[in-house]
Write a protein that holds these residues in place. Structure first.
Motif, mmCIF file in Angstrom:
data_model
loop_
_atom_site.group_PDB
_atom_site.id
_atom_site.type_symbol
_atom_site.label_atom_id
_atom_site.label_comp_id
_atom_site.label_asym_id
_atom_site.label_seq_id
_atom_site.Cartn_x
_atom_site.Cartn_y
_atom_site.Cartn_z
ATOM 1 N N ASN A 588 0.828 -1.207 0.000
ATOM 2 C CA ASN A 588 0.000 0.000 0.000
ATOM 3 C C ASN A 588 0.863 1.258 0.000
ATOM 4 N N LEU A 589 2.010 1.242 0.707
ATOM 5 C CA LEU A 589 2.899 2.397 0.701
ATOM 6 C C LEU A 589 3.416 2.666 -0.705
ATOM 7 N N TYR A 590 3.723 1.586 -1.427
ATOM 8 C CA TYR A 590 4.206 1.744 -2.804
ATOM 9 C C TYR A 590 3.125 2.390 -3.671
ATOM 10 N N LEU A 591 1.904 1.870 -3.521
ATOM 11 C CA LEU A 591 0.802 2.414 -4.326
ATOM 12 C C LEU A 591 0.551 3.880 -3.972
ATOM 13 N N ALA A 592 0.638 4.185 -2.676
ATOM 14 C CA ALA A 592 0.408 5.564 -2.246
ATOM 15 C C ALA A 592 1.463 6.497 -2.825
ATOM 16 N N LYS A 593 2.739 6.029 -2.810
ATOM 17 C CA LYS A 593 3.813 6.867 -3.359
ATOM 18 C C LYS A 593 3.635 7.084 -4.851
ATOM 19 N N GLN A 594 3.086 6.089 -5.546
ATOM 20 C CA GLN A 594 2.874 6.215 -6.980
ATOM 21 C C GLN A 594 1.821 7.303 -7.283
ATOM 22 N N LYS A 595 0.854 7.442 -6.389
ATOM 23 C CA LYS A 595 -0.218 8.399 -6.616
ATOM 24 C C LYS A 595 0.154 9.805 -6.157
ATOM 25 N N LEU A 596 1.243 9.919 -5.364
ATOM 26 C CA LEU A 596 1.615 11.223 -4.801
ATOM 27 C C LEU A 596 2.967 11.693 -5.339
ATOM 28 N N GLN A 597 3.203 11.456 -6.609
ATOM 29 C CA GLN A 597 4.489 11.820 -7.195
ATOM 30 C C GLN A 597 4.728 13.338 -7.134
ATOM 31 N N ASP A 598 3.639 14.125 -7.059
ATOM 32 C CA ASP A 598 3.793 15.572 -7.033
ATOM 33 C C ASP A 598 3.974 16.110 -5.617
ATOM 34 N N SER A 599 3.992 15.227 -4.592
ATOM 35 C CA SER A 599 4.136 15.674 -3.188
ATOM 36 C C SER A 599 5.384 15.025 -2.582
ATOM 37 N N PRO A 600 6.551 15.595 -2.858
ATOM 38 C CA PRO A 600 7.801 14.958 -2.376
ATOM 39 C C PRO A 600 7.869 14.866 -0.857
ATOM 40 N N ASP A 601 7.313 15.826 -0.131
ATOM 41 C CA ASP A 601 7.366 15.740 1.340
ATOM 42 C C ASP A 601 6.577 14.533 1.840
ATOM 43 N N VAL A 602 5.414 14.331 1.229
ATOM 44 C CA VAL A 602 4.603 13.166 1.641
ATOM 45 C C VAL A 602 5.317 11.870 1.269
ATOM 46 N N ILE A 603 5.910 11.850 0.071
ATOM 47 C CA ILE A 603 6.621 10.632 -0.353
ATOM 48 C C ILE A 603 7.761 10.335 0.613
ATOM 49 N N HIS A 604 8.459 11.409 1.056
ATOM 50 C CA HIS A 604 9.559 11.202 2.003
ATOM 51 C C HIS A 604 9.057 10.559 3.297
ATOM 52 N N LYS A 605 7.903 11.081 3.786
ATOM 53 C CA LYS A 605 7.370 10.509 5.017
ATOM 54 C C LYS A 605 6.915 9.063 4.799
ATOM 55 N N LEU A 606 6.288 8.818 3.635
ATOM 56 C CA LEU A 606 5.888 7.424 3.342
ATOM 57 C C LEU A 606 7.115 6.506 3.246
ATOM 58 N N SER A 607 8.237 7.006 2.688
ATOM 59 C CA SER A 607 9.473 6.205 2.621
ATOM 60 C C SER A 607 9.984 5.906 4.016
ATOM 61 N N ASN A 608 9.844 6.894 4.941
ATOM 62 C CA ASN A 608 10.257 6.637 6.325
ATOM 63 C C ASN A 608 9.415 5.521 6.937
ATOM 64 N N VAL A 609 8.112 5.558 6.660
ATOM 65 C CA VAL A 609 7.234 4.491 7.164
ATOM 66 C C VAL A 609 7.665 3.151 6.568
ATOM 67 N N GLU A 610 8.027 3.167 5.274
ATOM 68 C CA GLU A 610 8.456 1.929 4.616
ATOM 69 C C GLU A 610 9.735 1.388 5.275
ATOM 70 N N ASP A 611 10.676 2.305 5.592
ATOM 71 C CA ASP A 611 11.909 1.875 6.260
ATOM 72 C C ASP A 611 11.604 1.249 7.608
ATOM 73 N N ILE A 612 10.668 1.909 8.350
ATOM 74 C CA ILE A 612 10.291 1.356 9.663
ATOM 75 C C ILE A 612 9.679 -0.024 9.503
ATOM 76 N N THR A 613 8.905 -0.194 8.440
ATOM 77 C CA THR A 613 8.280 -1.498 8.185
ATOM 78 C C THR A 613 9.344 -2.577 7.999
ATOM 79 N N PHE A 614 10.354 -2.270 7.171
ATOM 80 C CA PHE A 614 11.410 -3.281 6.950
ATOM 81 C C PHE A 614 12.252 -3.501 8.206
ATOM 82 N N ARG A 615 12.422 -2.442 9.040
ATOM 83 C CA ARG A 615 13.146 -2.640 10.311
ATOM 84 C C ARG A 615 12.338 -3.536 11.233
ATOM 85 N N ALA A 616 11.025 -3.395 11.198
ATOM 86 C CA ALA A 616 10.188 -4.298 12.004
ATOM 87 C C ALA A 616 10.364 -5.738 11.536
ATOM 88 N N ALA A 617 10.417 -5.934 10.204
ATOM 89 C CA ALA A 617 10.631 -7.289 9.671
ATOM 90 C C ALA A 617 11.995 -7.812 10.091
#
Length: 933
Positions: A588-617
């Motif tokens: 879902n984070l990937y899909l969200a980033k694909q839809k928000l290509q014009d909002s780099p700040d949001v994409i950055h925050k979503l990437s941080n969430v993605e990093d946290i997700t992989f750290r949890a794994a």
């Protein structure tokens, strides 16, 4: 046995021939050395007896020729001379190769003894027969010339003496005639008084005379009564034809008939056994005019000989049938001359084989030196016999223990003729002794306390473990009862039950608490067993006591292992569901980033969430690895940033009063490693350092990382290293330090120096195992009371080993309209993954279990290009579904995805498996790789 006599004097030849043939030898004669050499070459004799002074070739020259001939050189050679009698002559004879040097005349019996000794020694290989002259040819020639010169000088002098004496010859002739008459009388007296029967006959076998003994055997009192009579007129007339035939044979052939055994009747009706010899009777011209004979009565001799033969047969039977081994040995070589059957049975060799060996061959190497030393003492006459226990190596290379007694067989005044060995097999006894020794040593060295009492419970023996456990020595306890160990923790009924059980002949076993000599209590398991004699009566009791104190720490270790297993079970149980949820989040984070290509700040925050997700794994992965539920994942790892990051993470676990210092080099220091394991290594080392700093003023921990190159000088003192560069990680503390005797045990599982409840003994063992997994090394420096430093060396990747990262790794690979069959039982994951795949340019068919996947594939087999399939699903697993799909199309591409399944490694070694959660970029690249392959 053939003897060649060489003498130019016929009388000497005849006398020697008669003596030798009477003793059973076959005799041939030669008149000179040349004739003898020809005869020896044509018919090889066993012995040569030669005069020295002879025509054509003398005895010296004959011996030299014999010893230089390869076919004849081994023949013993006896010189028999009346002419060459000086010491120089004897030296020349022995140098030429002679075995004996005899001077004429010699008594017949003495002469025959020498001949027999020479042949016996030769047969027994004890005679040193020269096989060549003992001196060079020119030296022998010179000695020969000197001998002839001496002989010539002597002969000249003898002739001169003879000339001088001729003047007296007439007077001496008269005296000789007188002496001859006296000699005739003496001869008549000798014949009359000889201890043998003597007779002589004419050519018609009529008696010309005899001595008194012969006349008496014939029934006459006067020898003259025999004159003119024939054997037909005497008491033995029934054998007259045989006697007459012998007479005629001797006179016709001119050869004597010696030592012939025959029967003869006596006047009183008895029969005697005679040994008769007859020779031709010669006149002064050497013409045969009759026969001269003599005989011995050997009746008694034969009777004794028969008794000896019977005795020998009885001895032979005793020898062969003896219940112990008996062997006769050559006293010089140790070879077996004769052995009985029991000896063969003991050593395991057939008789015909053992009699070809010597005792040295079958003696165990460890016993040979003592055996040989005893044999030398025996041969030297210093001892008459010896007894020893030794080992034989039998034919099958098995060890046979024997009790050996060896005696020397002597002739008076001589060396031993041979040895007699008597052997008793004691292997069973030795085996029993060895078993008893092992049993005794087992009791002495047993780790459990062992006590033996008499039937009344009085202590007779305690082993060292008893002393170590209780503090009581043998002197403290023997003669006392086990009551000295009573702690008061068991009541009287406990001991009454124990005594009732063991006195009834049964084994008693129970737990109890006893007391040491120092008063300390200890828990133990005690087993008491009765010991019975052959009659079944109890004679003793044996008690085995095992200290249970150490079991408490083992029990604690077991509980700790159970906790680890529980953690593993818990983490393994939640890992599948947790990773599925994380997979849904990352999609879902990937899909969200694909839809928000014009909002780099949001994409950055979503990437941080993605990093946290992989750290949890990764955290789940670390927990699984710690609980040994997941495999090690090795990859290229920049070690400097890793150490800094881990150091920050571990700060929170260290009390604030402890100073933490880090000194990490600025280089990336690239290694191949598993981040989870290395995180655990650093955490365990820092925790150990923290625990060592209790009650230390100004406690401090320093973590240091630097590169280190192991050169040849370093390898010389650290042979287990290899040449090359290493990442050198050290963790240092200024705590209590480690005692020197404990350092070698630090990395053993369950070894701990901490108090009970504060350590499992697994931390450093895990560190050691992880370092070895990374092909590294770990060392410890410590001074007790000053602190400790742990050094870890991990191989650094060379430039050629570094795989450069691609900037395109973060860019997903696009699809080209290929159809993908997506199978997952988690609806959220299935829906999100489908949407992701569509966004990447793929057509997607979905199924929620393995059976649906198989059915869909059957319907669209020609259209489906690739399957992405969860492993753990209801109805039919992903593995089973894949097998069915491959039956339809063996070439179909399949990617397995899994939240967690601990059997993946063993069941799917050759499959492509992607663990949840995964990055969309890595999934897209994997799909593209499969489809393009």
């Amino acid at each position: 046995m053939k003897v060649l006599i060489v003498d130019d004097y016929e009388d000497t030849r005849l006398i020697l021939q008669a003596n030798l043939e009477s003793s059973g030898y076959t005799v041939t004669c030669a008149e000179n050395g040349r004739e003898a050499l020809e005869m020896a070459l044509s018919d090889k004799p066993d012995l040569i007896i030669s005069d020295i002074l002879m025509p054509e070739m003398d005895g010296f020259d004959l011996c030299r020729r014999i010893k230089t001939d390869a076919a004849l050189c081994h023949i013993p050679f006896i010189f028999y001379t009346a002419s060459y009698v000086e010491e120089a002559d004897r030296e020349l004879a022995m140098a030429a190769g002679g075995s004996r040097f005899i001077i004429k005349p010699m008594d017949r019996s003495e002469f025959m003894d020498i001949v027999r000794d020479v042949m016996n020694e030769f047969d027994q290989q004890r005679l040193d027969v020269p096989v060549a002259p003992l001196k060079p040819e020119d030296e022998l020639e010179l000695m020969h010339v000197r001998a002839l010169s001496r002989k010539l000088d002597k002969k000249v002098w003898e002739l001169e003496l003879e000339r001088r004496s001729m003047k007296q010859s007439e007077r001496r002739l008269i005296e000789s005639n007188e002496k001859l008459a006296a000699t005739a009388d003496l001869l008549q007296t000798v014949i009359a008084t000889a201890p043998v029967r003597v007779f002589w006959k004419d050519r018609d076998s009529r008696y010309l005379g005899c001595n008194i003994l012969f006349a008496q055997d014939a029934g006459f009192s006067n020898p003259e009564d025999m004159i003119g009579k024939t054997d037909d007129e005497i008491v033995w007339k029934d054998r007259a034809d045989l006697y007459r035939a012998d007479d005629q044979a001797v006179m016709t052939t001119g050869s004597p008939k010696l030592a012939h055994e025959e029967l003869q009747a006596t006047p009183d009706g008895n029969t005697l056994l005679l040994r008769t010899s007859k020779v031709p009777l010669l006149d002064v011209d050497h013409n045969i005019i009759g026969v001269l004979g003599c005989y011995d009565d050997i009746t008694e001799h034969k009777r004794i000989e028969g008794e000896l033969k019977d005795s020998e047969q009885r001895f032979r039977a005793l020898f062969e049938q003896a219940a112990i081994g008996v062997a006769q040995l050559n006293n010089h070589t140790g070879e077996f001359i004769r052995v009985n059957q029991k000896f063969c049975d003991i050593v395991g060799y057939p008789k015909e084989e053992i009699e070809q060996l010597d005792f040295q061959t079958i003696t165990h190497p460890d016993d040979l030196a003592e055996d040989l030393a005893n044999m030398e003492l025996l041969k030297a006459g210093k001892i008459r016999e010896f007894t020893m226990e030794k080992r034989y190596c039998n034919k099958d290379d098995l060890i046979v223990w024997v009790n050996l007694t060896v005696s020397a067989m002597w002739e008076p005044g001589e060396s031993p003729n041979f040895h007699i060995a008597v052997v008793e097999d004691i292997s069973d006894r030795k085996n029993a002794e060895e078993s008893l020794r092992k049993l005794s040593q087992a009791v002495e060295q047993a780790g459990e306390s062992i006590t033996i009492t008499d039937c009344n419970g009085i202590i007779e023996y305690v082993n060292p473990s008893f002393t170590e456990l209780t503090g009581y020595s043998g002197e403290d306890t023997i003669g006392k009862t086990p009551r000295i160990l009573k702690s008061g923790n068991q009541n009287d009924a406990f001991y009454e039950n124990m005594w009732a059980t063991i006195t009834s002949g049964k084994v008693w076993c129970d737990k109890l608490i006893d007391r040491t000599k120092s008063g300390k209590f200890y828990p133990a398991i005690l087993t008491i067993s009765p010991i019975k004699n052959r009659s079944g009566d109890i004679t003793n009791y044996v008690g085995i006591q095992q200290d249970l104190s150490s079991y408490e720490s083992l029990e604690e270790q077991f509980h700790q292992a159970q906790k680890m297993e529980a953690i593993g079970t818990l983490v393994g149980g939640i890992a599948h569901d947790f990773n599925n949820m994380l997979a849904g989040i990352t999609g879902n984070l990937y899909l969200a980033k694909q839809k928000l290509q014009d909002s780099p700040d949001v994409i950055h925050k979503l990437s941080n969430v993605e990093d946290i997700t992989f750290r949890a794994a990764d955290m789940i992965h670390q927990l699984l690895t710690y609980a040994r539920k997941d495999k090690v994942r090795v990859k290229q790892l920049p070690f400097s940033p890793f150490v800094k990051e881990t150091f920050k993470f571990l700060r929170t676990s260290v009390p604030e009063n402890i100073q933490l210092h880090q000194n990490v080099c600025s280089d990336a220091v690239l290694i191949e490693g598993d981040a989870t394991q290395l995180h655990q290594v650093l955490m365990n080392l820092i925790n150990n350092a923290r625990d060592a700093l209790e009650e230390v003023e100004s406690p401090c921990i320093t973590v240091k990382l630097e590169t280190f190159h192991a050169d040849k000088s370093f390898i010389d003192t650290h042979a287990y290293f290899k040449l090359g560069s290493y990442a050198h990680l050290s963790v240092q503390d200024n705590g209590c330090g480690i005692p020197k005797h404990q350092i070698e045990h630090l990395f053993e599982p369950f070894f701990t120096t901490k108090e009970v409840g504060k350590g499992t003994g697994l931390g450093l063992a895990m560190v050691f195992g992880a370092v070895k997994t990374h092909h590294g090394f770990i060392e410890v420096d410590s001074i007790e009371g000053e602190g400790a430093t742990f050094h870890i060396y991990l191989p650094v990747l060379g430039q050629e080993e570094v795989v450069p990262s691609s900037e395109q790794e973060n860019v997903p690979s696009e699809g080209h309209g290929e159809m993908v069959l997506l199978v997952d039982d988690e609806a959220n994951v299935l829906e999100t993954s489908k949407e992701v795949l569509i966004s990447l340019g793929y057509q997607v068919l979905t199924a929620t279990d393995g059976q649906q996947a198989v059915d869909l594939f059957k319907a669209h087999a020609e259209e489906i290009n690739l399957c992405i399939m969860d492993i753990v699903m209801p109805v039919m697993s992903g593995v089973k579904a894949a097998q069915n799909i491959r039956h339809i199309n063996p070439n179909v591409h399949i990617i397995f995805i899994s939240g967690y399944d601990q059997n993946i490694q063993s069941d799917m070694e050759n499959e492509t498996v992607l663990s949840k959660p995964f990055s969309i970029e890595s999934l897209s690249r994997l799909i593209r790789k499969k489809l393009d392959s």
